[in-house]
Design a protein around this motif. Structure first.
Motif: not given
Ligand SMILES: [Zn+2]
Ligand SMILES: [Zn+2]
Length: 721
Positions: A224-228
């Motif tokens: 979810e963090t690197y999806f940003e």
């Protein structure tokens, strides 16, 4: 220019010069058809000053035949190809071939005919037609592909076409993919995640090379963090490459991606159909594919507008390719980001020691996610000392582990038993004479697979049915299985916990994205109580009801002479332990071991990651191993044992004398026969200051061998067999 230098796709040939015919406009990177003798080969126009030349006079040059209808390979990719060939001592043509990995894509735009059900009924229904019609609901593909999906012959389907039950549809081979929407669904990030995401997104906006190590415990929400930053790149109209270590993981990833972005990413892996392959390749080359998720080979795709690279589970050994061009996708991905001038994120809960060292010396920026997302806590880890808690004869699960499994079963929670061994038993022998079943092509034992009733070699794929009688002494029904594989553990579970519903999860059962999706659905739907799996289930999966992980043999990875054995054992067990307690309920991990005092086992049980990495770092420093020194291997093979041995000895006698290199061998490889080829190895340990590749090139380049001898170079090897 009317003279150009081309890199032709033939590893035996150097660069060749050609004449550009009147009216043809080529540039560096153009993909062209080159005449070669009576044939035509594919070539890439290359900057002449970057490749050694030929002195063929201009009037003798042959003209290029045509430019193929694809965009020129971008300059950063050409630099990556050069770097990869140079670093891994591989032919340029072999590396370039990985970039032109779809023959169909080079032929230009096209349409094809696919078939789908019309809703009509055949005049006469047969069982096969019935099967086909049920299986092909909502499917559209070529006749051959549909036959594969339905498990019927192509003839059956042609019959259905004649009856109007299936209809042809003309399809544009290059039809666009659904667009991912950066703001489709916002997720709630905790403050740690939000801070990390903003650092990455800012790097995407700056459009410059920036390597990050995203070091987050299992369940911390790294994806979810690197999806940003992925969303940030999409907003900016840039392309993103996400590398995953296994195809089996992509299905779970696709679901999460679609929930966040409203569309699936473009997939790239070795089992894509050729039509999907050409569509993906052309879409990527045209700059249209926004986000590509793939296995290591996706690294050489011709993105014209990369904005970000992510390597998930970056510590995974499967990023290392061990045949053909022997490269490590993790390291090559960082180089691609450098040539492209974009950020690259290495995400892992158990980073490779080499990556941690890069963070320590400031080359990589380290971003930590130290806690699990939401209410979840890291699981408690305990060891079971097998020298005290002995499982019974022919059993592999100790009392406390069985009790813990029963406990979960009573509570309706799920468990995972981990053993990194496919099949029923790793060795089969004759009770009467001791004969051991060995692969005829390899120096390896055949592994019994009881589900599919075969003996199989895990190195070359050789298979045979288990014989009724011993081939050596003729005794009937004399075969005994030695040691456990996952199938044997499943048998034991069935015997001791007869009510448990089990699923054996290995590369044999999860061999396609579809099968992996079925597995995920079964577990999520609560239809499985105990998963019994190999390393395939150690990462990526997120099952909130799974609260117990049992490691059947924590010592297994420490056997054998692998330089990274301790690190791999640590990573594998920490990863599989991370599957427990990802929801609201706390997780528990039980490690069965005969060596609870071994440093790696003790570090796992105490949750002392830093202590483990420190001890491992000192051991590597002492051995001059990476990251303090470097290794390289030379593997010599031939179908003739004497030919392989003599070639290896010739190489050994010509060894360079340098203080910075220690050269061991030649010696027969641990796997001395592989796919009918006899193998010898030399191992080189180099100081960091050594000119390792240049030395190897000079050394091996001066020697000639018979045609049947193959000499492979493995820079930064992972496998020592
Ligand atoms: Zn026998
Ligand atoms: Zn074999």
């Amino acid at each position: 220019m009317n003279r150009v230098r081309c890199l032709v796709l033939n590893a035996a040939l150097g660069p060749l010069d050609y004449r550009v015919p009147e009216g043809m406009a080529v540039e560096a990177g153009s993909v062209v058809a080159c005449p070669l003798g009576p044939r035509t080969v594919i070539g890439i126009v290359w900057e002449a000053e970057r490749l050694p030349g030929t002195d063929v006079p201009a009037e003798k040059l042959r003209p290029l035949r045509e430019i193929l209808p694809v965009p020129p390979l971008p300059a950063p990719l050409r630099r990556l190809i050069e770097w990869t060939a140079d670093y891994y001592v591989a032919p340029l043509a072999a590396v370039t071939r990985m970039a032109l990995s779809s023959g169909g894509a080079l032929k230009g735009p096209a349409t094809m005919v696919e078939y789908r059900l019309t809703g009509g009924m055949p005049e006469r229904m047969t069982p096969q037609r019935q099967t086909a019609m049920e299986a092909l609901e909502n499917e559209q593909a070529t006749i051959r592909e549909l036959a594969g999906i339905a498990g019927v012959s192509e003839g059956v389907l042609r019959g259905l076409v004649n009856q109007g039950v299936l209809e042809p549809v003309e399809v544009d081979c290059d039809r666009p993919y659904h667009q991912a929407r950066p703001d489709f669904a916002r997720v709630d990030l905790n403050p740690e995640q939000a801070e990390a995401a903003e650092v990455f997104a800012a790097a995407v906006r700056r459009r410059e090379f920036a390597p990050f190590l995203l070091d987050g415990v299992t369940g911390s929400g790294k994806t979810e963090t690197y999806f940003e930053p992925v969303a940030e790149a999409i907003r900016a109209g840039r392309q993103v490459l996400v590398l995953l270590p296994e195809i089996a993981l992509t299905e779970a990833f696709l679901g999460r991606f679609e929930a966040r972005f409203g569309a699936k990413p473009v997939l790239w892996h070795s089992s894509l159909k050729s039509t999907e392959r050409r569509r993906a390749w052309r879409s990527i080359a045209a700059g249209e594919a926004q986000v590509v998720v793939g296995a290591r080979s996706a690294l050489f795709l011709p993105f014209p507008g990369l904005g970000l690279i992510v390597i998930d589970e970056a510590h995974e050994v499967s990023f290392k390719q061990d045949d053909g061009v022997r490269y490590n996708a993790r390291d090559v991905a960082v180089m691609r980001a450098r040539f492209e001038g974009v950020p690259v994120i290495l995400a892992s809960a158990t980073p490779a020691l080499e990556s941690l060292a890069m963070a320590e010396n400031g080359t990589y920026a380290k971003i930590d996610l130290p806690s699990r997302y939401g209410a979840a806590e890291l699981p408690a880890i305990r060891t079971i000392d097998l020298t005290e808690e002995k499982p019974g004869r022919g059993a592999w699960l100790a009392g406390p582990l069985v009790t813990a499994l029963e406990d979960r079963l009573d509570r309706g929670e799920q468990s995972l038993l981990f053993l990194n061994r496919r099949g029923y038993a790793p060795l089969t022998l004759c009770r009467n004479c001791g004969f051991r079943f060995q692969c005829p092509n390899c120096s390896a034992w055949l592994v019994e697979h009881r589900f599919s009733r075969r003996l199989a070699c895990h190195h070359c794929g050789h298979e045979t049915a288990p014989p009724e009688t011993c081939p050596e002494c003729g005794e009937p029904d004399c075969l005994v299985a030695c040691g456990p594989g996952v199938e044997r553990i499943a048998d034991e579970v069935a015997e001791r916990l007869p009510d448990a519903r089990t699923f054996v999860a290995t590369s044999d059962t999860l061999n396609s994205p579809g099968r992996a999706a079925e597995f995920v659905a079964l577990v999520e739907g609560g239809a499985v109580d105990i998963i019994i799996g190999t390393q395939l289930v150690t990462k990526g999966f997120h099952f909130p009801e799974l609260t117990l992980v049992g490691v059947v043999d924590a010592d297994l990875g420490l056997e054998g002479g692998d330089l990274r054995a301790a690190e791999r054992t640590y990573q594998q067990i920490a990863q599989v332990a991370g599957r427990a307690g990802r929801g609201d309920k706390p997780g528990e991990v039980l490690l069965q071991t005969r060596h609870p005092e071994a440093p790696v086992i003790a570090a796992l049980a105490q949750g002392d990651r830093d202590g483990f990495y420190e001890a491992e770092t000192e051991a590597r420093r002492f051995a001059g191993a990476p990251p303090f020194g470097r290794w390289a291997a030379i593997i010599v093979s031939s179908e003739e044992e004497s030919e392989a041995r003599e070639a290896a000895n010739r190489i050994g006698r010509a060894r360079p004398a340098q203080d910075e290199l220690a050269i061991y061998g030649p010696a027969p490889a641990p796997l001395s026969l592989l796919r009918n080829r006899y193998r010898y190895r030399l191992l080189i340990n180099a100081r960091r200051s050594a000119q390792l590749q240049d030395t190897i090139r000079e050394w091996l380049g001066a020697l000639d061998h018979p045609a049947g001898v193959r000499v492979a170079v493995d820079i930064d090897p992972y496998s020592f067999v």
